[in-house]
Scaffold this motif. Structure first.
Motif, PDB file in Angstrom:
ATOM      1  N   GLY A 130       0.888   8.950   4.351  1.00  0.00           N
ATOM      2  CA  GLY A 130       0.926  10.298   3.805  1.00  0.00           C
ATOM      3  C   GLY A 130       2.227  10.998   4.162  1.00  0.00           C
ATOM      4  O   GLY A 130       3.082  10.467   4.866  1.00  0.00           O
ATOM      5  N   ILE A 131       2.374  12.224   3.690  1.00  0.00           N
ATOM      6  CA  ILE A 131       3.634  12.939   3.813  1.00  0.00           C
ATOM      7  C   ILE A 131       4.018  13.204   5.265  1.00  0.00           C
ATOM      8  O   ILE A 131       5.183  13.118   5.639  1.00  0.00           O
ATOM      9  CB  ILE A 131       3.576  14.265   3.008  1.00  0.00           C
ATOM     10  CG1 ILE A 131       4.946  14.925   2.929  1.00  0.00           C
ATOM     11  CG2 ILE A 131       2.536  15.203   3.559  1.00  0.00           C
ATOM     12  CD1 ILE A 131       5.909  14.256   2.007  1.00  0.00           C
ATOM     13  N   LEU A 161       2.716   2.080  10.255  1.00  0.00           N
ATOM     14  CA  LEU A 161       2.984   3.283   9.475  1.00  0.00           C
ATOM     15  C   LEU A 161       3.414   2.854   8.083  1.00  0.00           C
ATOM     16  O   LEU A 161       4.252   1.964   7.935  1.00  0.00           O
ATOM     17  CB  LEU A 161       4.075   4.122  10.144  1.00  0.00           C
ATOM     18  CG  LEU A 161       4.504   5.436   9.491  1.00  0.00           C
ATOM     19  CD1 LEU A 161       5.061   6.385  10.564  1.00  0.00           C
ATOM     20  CD2 LEU A 161       5.558   5.272   8.396  1.00  0.00           C
ATOM     21  N   ILE A 162       2.837   3.478   7.064  1.00  0.00           N
ATOM     22  CA  ILE A 162       3.258   3.243   5.682  1.00  0.00           C
ATOM     23  C   ILE A 162       3.885   4.524   5.166  1.00  0.00           C
ATOM     24  O   ILE A 162       3.275   5.594   5.251  1.00  0.00           O
ATOM     25  CB  ILE A 162       2.072   2.837   4.791  1.00  0.00           C
ATOM     26  CG1 ILE A 162       1.516   1.485   5.253  1.00  0.00           C
ATOM     27  CG2 ILE A 162       2.500   2.755   3.330  1.00  0.00           C
ATOM     28  CD1 ILE A 162       0.287   1.043   4.480  1.00  0.00           C
ATOM     29  N   TYR A 163       5.109   4.423   4.662  1.00  0.00           N
ATOM     30  CA  TYR A 163       5.771   5.619   4.151  1.00  0.00           C
ATOM     31  C   TYR A 163       5.910   5.539   2.634  1.00  0.00           C
ATOM     32  O   TYR A 163       5.875   4.469   2.040  1.00  0.00           O
ATOM     33  CB  TYR A 163       7.131   5.825   4.819  1.00  0.00           C
ATOM     34  CG  TYR A 163       8.186   4.789   4.524  1.00  0.00           C
ATOM     35  CD1 TYR A 163       9.045   4.930   3.441  1.00  0.00           C
ATOM     36  CD2 TYR A 163       8.360   3.671   5.339  1.00  0.00           C
ATOM     37  CE1 TYR A 163      10.032   3.994   3.176  1.00  0.00           C
ATOM     38  CE2 TYR A 163       9.339   2.728   5.090  1.00  0.00           C
ATOM     39  CZ  TYR A 163      10.178   2.897   4.001  1.00  0.00           C
ATOM     40  OH  TYR A 163      11.159   1.967   3.734  1.00  0.00           O
ATOM     41  N   GLY A 164       6.064   6.703   2.027  1.00  0.00           N
ATOM     42  CA  GLY A 164       6.176   6.762   0.578  1.00  0.00           C
ATOM     43  C   GLY A 164       4.817   6.626  -0.089  1.00  0.00           C
ATOM     44  O   GLY A 164       3.761   6.708   0.548  1.00  0.00           O
ATOM     45  N   ASN A 165       4.830   6.429  -1.405  1.00  0.00           N
ATOM     46  CA  ASN A 165       3.584   6.174  -2.130  1.00  0.00           C
ATOM     47  C   ASN A 165       3.056   4.808  -1.725  1.00  0.00           C
ATOM     48  O   ASN A 165       3.736   3.799  -1.873  1.00  0.00           O
ATOM     49  CB  ASN A 165       3.824   6.248  -3.638  1.00  0.00           C
ATOM     50  CG  ASN A 165       4.197   7.653  -4.077  1.00  0.00           C
ATOM     51  OD1 ASN A 165       3.524   8.608  -3.726  1.00  0.00           O
ATOM     52  ND2 ASN A 165       5.269   7.779  -4.837  1.00  0.00           N
ATOM     53  N   LEU A 170      -0.080  -0.868   0.985  1.00  0.00           N
ATOM     54  CA  LEU A 170      -1.418  -0.789   1.568  1.00  0.00           C
ATOM     55  C   LEU A 170      -2.337  -1.869   1.018  1.00  0.00           C
ATOM     56  O   LEU A 170      -3.148  -2.450   1.757  1.00  0.00           O
ATOM     57  CB  LEU A 170      -2.021   0.593   1.313  1.00  0.00           C
ATOM     58  CG  LEU A 170      -3.368   0.860   1.999  1.00  0.00           C
ATOM     59  CD1 LEU A 170      -3.258   0.687   3.515  1.00  0.00           C
ATOM     60  CD2 LEU A 170      -3.880   2.245   1.666  1.00  0.00           C
ATOM     61  N   ILE A 171      -2.207  -2.164  -0.252  1.00  0.00           N
ATOM     62  CA  ILE A 171      -3.039  -3.220  -0.842  1.00  0.00           C
ATOM     63  C   ILE A 171      -2.726  -4.567  -0.191  1.00  0.00           C
ATOM     64  O   ILE A 171      -3.625  -5.339   0.157  1.00  0.00           O
ATOM     65  CB  ILE A 171      -2.831  -3.279  -2.363  1.00  0.00           C
ATOM     66  CG1 ILE A 171      -3.525  -2.089  -3.035  1.00  0.00           C
ATOM     67  CG2 ILE A 171      -3.358  -4.589  -2.940  1.00  0.00           C
ATOM     68  CD1 ILE A 171      -3.200  -1.950  -4.501  1.00  0.00           C
ATOM     69  N   ARG A 190       7.284  -4.330   2.794  1.00  0.00           N
ATOM     70  CA  ARG A 190       8.172  -3.218   2.432  1.00  0.00           C
ATOM     71  C   ARG A 190       7.398  -1.901   2.442  1.00  0.00           C
ATOM     72  O   ARG A 190       6.228  -1.847   2.069  1.00  0.00           O
ATOM     73  CB  ARG A 190       8.766  -3.448   1.046  1.00  0.00           C
ATOM     74  CG  ARG A 190       9.901  -4.449   1.033  1.00  0.00           C
ATOM     75  CD  ARG A 190      10.428  -4.655  -0.368  1.00  0.00           C
ATOM     76  NE  ARG A 190      11.720  -5.329  -0.315  1.00  0.00           N
ATOM     77  CZ  ARG A 190      12.890  -4.702  -0.306  1.00  0.00           C
ATOM     78  NH1 ARG A 190      12.924  -3.391  -0.371  1.00  0.00           N
ATOM     79  NH2 ARG A 190      14.011  -5.382  -0.256  1.00  0.00           N
ATOM     80  N   GLY A 191       8.094  -0.846   2.855  1.00  0.00           N
ATOM     81  CA  GLY A 191       7.451   0.455   2.920  1.00  0.00           C
ATOM     82  C   GLY A 191       6.625   0.654   4.173  1.00  0.00           C
ATOM     83  O   GLY A 191       5.833   1.590   4.246  1.00  0.00           O
ATOM     84  N   SER A 192       6.815  -0.210   5.173  1.00  0.00           N
ATOM     85  CA  SER A 192       6.044  -0.080   6.412  1.00  0.00           C
ATOM     86  C   SER A 192       6.983  -0.007   7.614  1.00  0.00           C
ATOM     87  O   SER A 192       8.157  -0.376   7.535  1.00  0.00           O
ATOM     88  CB  SER A 192       5.083  -1.260   6.582  1.00  0.00           C
ATOM     89  OG  SER A 192       5.803  -2.465   6.833  1.00  0.00           O
ATOM     90  N   ALA A 193       6.433   0.477   8.728  1.00  0.00           N
ATOM     91  CA  ALA A 193       7.179   0.552   9.984  1.00  0.00           C
ATOM     92  C   ALA A 193       6.243   0.173  11.117  1.00  0.00           C
ATOM     93  O   ALA A 193       5.029   0.403  11.045  1.00  0.00           O
ATOM     94  CB  ALA A 193       7.737   1.957  10.200  1.00  0.00           C
ATOM     95  N   PHE A 194       6.820  -0.388  12.171  1.00  0.00           N
ATOM     96  CA  PHE A 194       6.003  -0.823  13.304  1.00  0.00           C
ATOM     97  C   PHE A 194       6.854  -0.792  14.571  1.00  0.00           C
ATOM     98  O   PHE A 194       8.089  -0.697  14.518  1.00  0.00           O
ATOM     99  CB  PHE A 194       5.454  -2.238  13.072  1.00  0.00           C
ATOM    100  CG  PHE A 194       6.518  -3.268  12.794  1.00  0.00           C
ATOM    101  CD1 PHE A 194       7.085  -4.006  13.819  1.00  0.00           C
ATOM    102  CD2 PHE A 194       6.962  -3.487  11.496  1.00  0.00           C
ATOM    103  CE1 PHE A 194       8.073  -4.950  13.563  1.00  0.00           C
ATOM    104  CE2 PHE A 194       7.946  -4.424  11.227  1.00  0.00           C
ATOM    105  CZ  PHE A 194       8.498  -5.152  12.256  1.00  0.00           C
ATOM    106  N   ILE A 195       6.190  -0.877  15.705  1.00  0.00           N
ATOM    107  CA  ILE A 195       6.865  -0.880  17.003  1.00  0.00           C
ATOM    108  C   ILE A 195       6.935  -2.311  17.516  1.00  0.00           C
ATOM    109  O   ILE A 195       5.963  -3.071  17.428  1.00  0.00           O
ATOM    110  CB  ILE A 195       6.114   0.015  18.009  1.00  0.00           C
ATOM    111  CG1 ILE A 195       6.137   1.471  17.536  1.00  0.00           C
ATOM    112  CG2 ILE A 195       6.719  -0.100  19.398  1.00  0.00           C
ATOM    113  CD1 ILE A 195       5.271   2.395  18.367  1.00  0.00           C
ATOM    114  N   THR A 196       8.082  -2.679  18.046  1.00  0.00           N
ATOM    115  CA  THR A 196       8.260  -4.010  18.606  1.00  0.00           C
ATOM    116  C   THR A 196       9.189  -3.938  19.807  1.00  0.00           C
ATOM    117  O   THR A 196       9.826  -2.905  20.054  1.00  0.00           O
ATOM    118  CB  THR A 196       8.824  -4.972  17.532  1.00  0.00           C
ATOM    119  OG1 THR A 196       8.953  -6.276  18.085  1.00  0.00           O
ATOM    120  CG2 THR A 196      10.194  -4.500  17.040  1.00  0.00           C
TER     121      THR A 196
END
Length: 731
Positions: A130-131, A161-165, A170-171, A190-196
């Motif tokens: 979400g925003i 974390l998923i950013y954008g639409n 998500l699917i 693509r469109g995701s973020a994570f901690i490593t």
């Protein structure tokens, strides 16, 4: 929404539970409805927990433990913007809550909700989106605490974390978790973020943590060499025959290309974005160093192209956040699939007859596209939805109009809007898909319209004309903002708009009149506005209608001086505009203008230690002054403006009754009113005696009668006590 509904459906558990800060409204203008329907179409059992009580974990357990994961969002708005005004005052209403009731969501809702989900079920993954999450995906300036905060992933302790639409990423993530993948191993979406702890294997980094020693950057291959249309040789980047509402769309970072037109030797050319990430300045660096913050912001805003953006890496302490490139945009058929899902177009029945203002505003409006290539620095649409326009087909939009006729209670035959982030970007894209693949410009229309941009409004005109011919439709209004610098390239569009789609007033947003703030906003000059106004009035007259433009302006934007605001106020007076509402600049996370606000450095150009500084109106007093100047006609602002204009040395020019003056001189009535505000101090008081500021008079006994009341505060023999002057001596 409840256990009872699960029992009716025959569910013993939910696969995915979505938590949102908004009331649940099953309408495609609300992100939670889209995500819920999309996952449902994929075969998942989806539960919704709307506006839970966050003071304990109980509400987060009412649907039981999800089989796959929790999805958490603050709602359609950032929770801090939803709860606080631009002056950091708490709002007492909430348009996304039944009966407009405030206080139904916490500050920083994504963080709070995620922590409660983890408290309820410790081992269940939590994916945030979400925003709010989208605009806090890296270290960012937080206006409400006036400091740089960490990525929301660290504060919320979410798994992804998923950013954008979010439909496409998500699917894929949902299907991979359902197939047994550990959420910690999902690092390539693509469109995701994570901690490593460290960079992913097989990647090498560009060190951009210093502005003095940039890392080596591989040249991007020219998109203009050996280009031919070669649709048949390689599969389209976006498969128009694949419906993401039916089948999961696997996304590969390496194979993605946003263009169907390929270079002959494309496979042999270097593509540095496939194996190279960018090391941003660390959180610890940007927290204390404004130059490096501006530098990181500029890099971030350049890496948004879905084709050629590189992953971004930012260290926070001993860990890093890895930000994958943006998800590839949806095709027309996929957009049709998203908006063609079986939405009921009404709030959940549990709210009864309660009014939800946000729903009432958009219940008969239709989103025809996503994205915006305008690049306005104060707006966060590009950071969330991207620059590439994703449009629906005409048939899909017409079908939704007919759906509204059938489902919306009390529909009167008026469609309140056909639009999106902008009214007139429908089906406008780069004419050269090859150039688009490597473009890093933040805007396609500033400082001038790019020669590669297709500005043909014919698809929009055809859509309007077809929509207004539908049986039972009385009016199609356009409420989304019109990008007038694009509109003037298409007089036929303005004619159609003025003749059929304006209800007396048309809102547009020049935002300012002066070059300084307009450049900081990346907005066109007033020449485009004047031309649009002339054309709009001409076609309105031809249609036999009296219609007016309502311009919107921003006060206290970075790059704005006091003189800029005065010149804008004089323009308003010359054009006979009296603004009822004025929006002070609101620094939202990650927006380019927020970087200007925080750093006072021009981050719209390459950042150096000697970069140009930007004038920034900061502080309550300055921000109130700029807002008051735009509302110069309001008598409540006159005392503040008189004081300010006097200090500026502009009192003679701006105070008075002359045509060029903004405010009148102080009247006797105002002086009397000020006297009562000061409790009589410094003015004639209610008893007719004069007092000086700070002087205390005792009225416990009857005032002395040997003085002349109402004339003086000195003793009765004051004149007798005076020493004779030299002139009197000479007499």
């Amino acid at each position: 929404m409840s256990r009872e509904e699960m029992d009716v459906l025959g569910w013993d558990s939910c696969d995915i539970i979505l938590v949102t800060g908004d009331a649940y409204i099953d309408h495609p203008s609300f992100g939670m409805a889209i995500i819920g329907r999309m996952l449902e179409a994929q075969g998942f059992r989806v539960g919704i927990i709307a506006q839970p009580n966050w003071h304990s974990k109980d509400d987060f357990m009412k649907l039981g433990e999800p089989n796959l994961f929790f999805g958490v969002t603050a709602g359609n708005m950032d929770s801090m913007i939803n709860r606080y005004t631009a002056e950091r005052r708490m709002r007492h209403d909430d348009a996304y809550t039944p009966n407009d009731e405030g206080g139904k969501r916490p500050d920083r809702a994504v963080t709070v909700y995620t922590q409660r989900c983890k408290e309820a079920y410790k081992n269940i993954p939590v994916i945030i989106g979400g925003i709010e999450a989208s605009l806090r995906r890296i270290a960012h300036y937080d206006y409400w605490s006036d400091k740089v905060r960490r990525s929301v992933l660290f504060d919320a302790k979410a798994d992804l974390l998923i950013y954008g639409n979010a439909e496409r990423p998500l699917i894929e993530i949902a299907h991979r978790i359902a197939n047994g993948d550990d959420v910690k191993t999902i690092t390539d979406v693509r469109g995701s973020a994570f901690i490593t702890k460290q960079a992913l294997p097989g990647w090498h980094g560009i060190d951009s943590r210093s502005i003095d020693k940039p890392g080596k950057i591989e040249p991007i291959p020219s998109p203009y060499q050996d280009m031919t249309a070669n649709c048949s040789d390689e599969k389209s980047a976006i498969d128009d025959t694949a419906d993401i509402t039916v089948t999961p769309q696997s996304v590969s970072m390496v194979d993605f290309s946003a263009t169907k037109l390929q270079n002959k030797s494309w496979a042999d050319k270097k593509k540095p974005w496939l194996t190279t990430y960018i090391n941003l300045p660390t959180y610890e660096q940007v927290k204390d160093n404004k130059v490096l913050y501006a530098h990181a912001s500029r890099i971030f805003h350049q890496e948004v192209n879905p084709t050629s953006a590189k992953p971004l890496v930012q260290k926070h302490g001993d860990r890093i956040i890895w930000l994958n490139p943006p998800a590839k945009p949806l095709s027309e058929s996929e957009m049709d699939g998203v908006f063609g899902l079986p939405y009921q177009r009404v709030p959940h029945p549990s709210y009864g007859d309660a009014k939800i203002p946000a729903y009432d505003m958009i219940k008969t409006s239709i989103n025809i596209m996503r994205g915006c290539f305008g690049g306005c620095t104060f707006c966060s649409i590009t950071e969330h939805e991207g620059r590439i326009i994703q449009s629906r087909s005409e048939d899909s939009i017409i079908q939704e109009i007919e759906d509204i006729q059938a489902k919306v209670p009390g529909f009167t035959g008026v469609i309140s809007d056909l639009g999106g982030p902008t009214a007139n970007m429908y089906k406008l894209n780069c004419k050269s898909e090859k150039a688009e693949a490597t473009c890093r410009k933040p805007s396609c229309v500033w400082p001038t319209i790019c020669g590669h941009l297709d500005t043909d409004h014919t698809p929009t005109i055809n859509l309007y004309r077809r929509a207004r011919k539908i049986k039972g439709i009385k009016k199609i209004l356009i409420a989304s903002g019109v990008r007038y610098d694009l509109a003037i390239e298409n007089p036929e569009y303005i004619k159609e708009l003025a003749s059929h789609h304006v209800g007396g007033y048309l809102k547009i947003a020049p935002e300012h009149t002066e070059e300084g703030p307009l450049n900081s906003m990346m907005k066109p000059g007033m020449g485009s506005y004047n031309k649009f106004k002339e054309m709009f009035e001409h076609y309105s007259k031809l249609a036999g209608k009296k219609q007016y433009l309502i311009p919107y302006f921003i006060s206290a934007h970075p790059g704005t001086t006091d003189n800029d605001m005065i010149n804008l106020a004089l323009w308003l007076k010359d054009n006979d505009f009296k603004l009822d509402q004025v929006q002070n600049f609101y620094p939202s996370p990650l927006a380019s203008a927020t970087t200007l606000y925080h750093t006072e450095i021009n981050a719209l150009k390459n950042v150096k230690k000697t970069s140009d500084s930007v004038v920034v109106p900061k502080g309550t007093i300055k921000r109130r002054l700029h807002k008051a100047i735009l509302r110069y006609h309001d008598p409540a602002n006159w005392p503040l403006l008189r004081e300010a204009f006097t200090k500026m040395g502009l009192a003679r020019k701006l105070i008075g009754t002359a045509p060029g003056c903004l405010i009148p001189h102080e009247t006797h009535a105002e002086k009397s009113q000020q006297h009562y505000k000061n409790n009589g101090k410094g003015k004639n008081n209610a008893l007719g005696n004069k007092t000086s500021p700070g002087q205390k008079r005792s009225f416990t006994k009857k005032p002395a009668t040997n003085g002349k009341q109402g004339l003086t505060r000195f003793s009765a023999n004051q004149f007798n006590d005076r020493k004779p002057t030299a002139q009197r001596k000479s007499r």
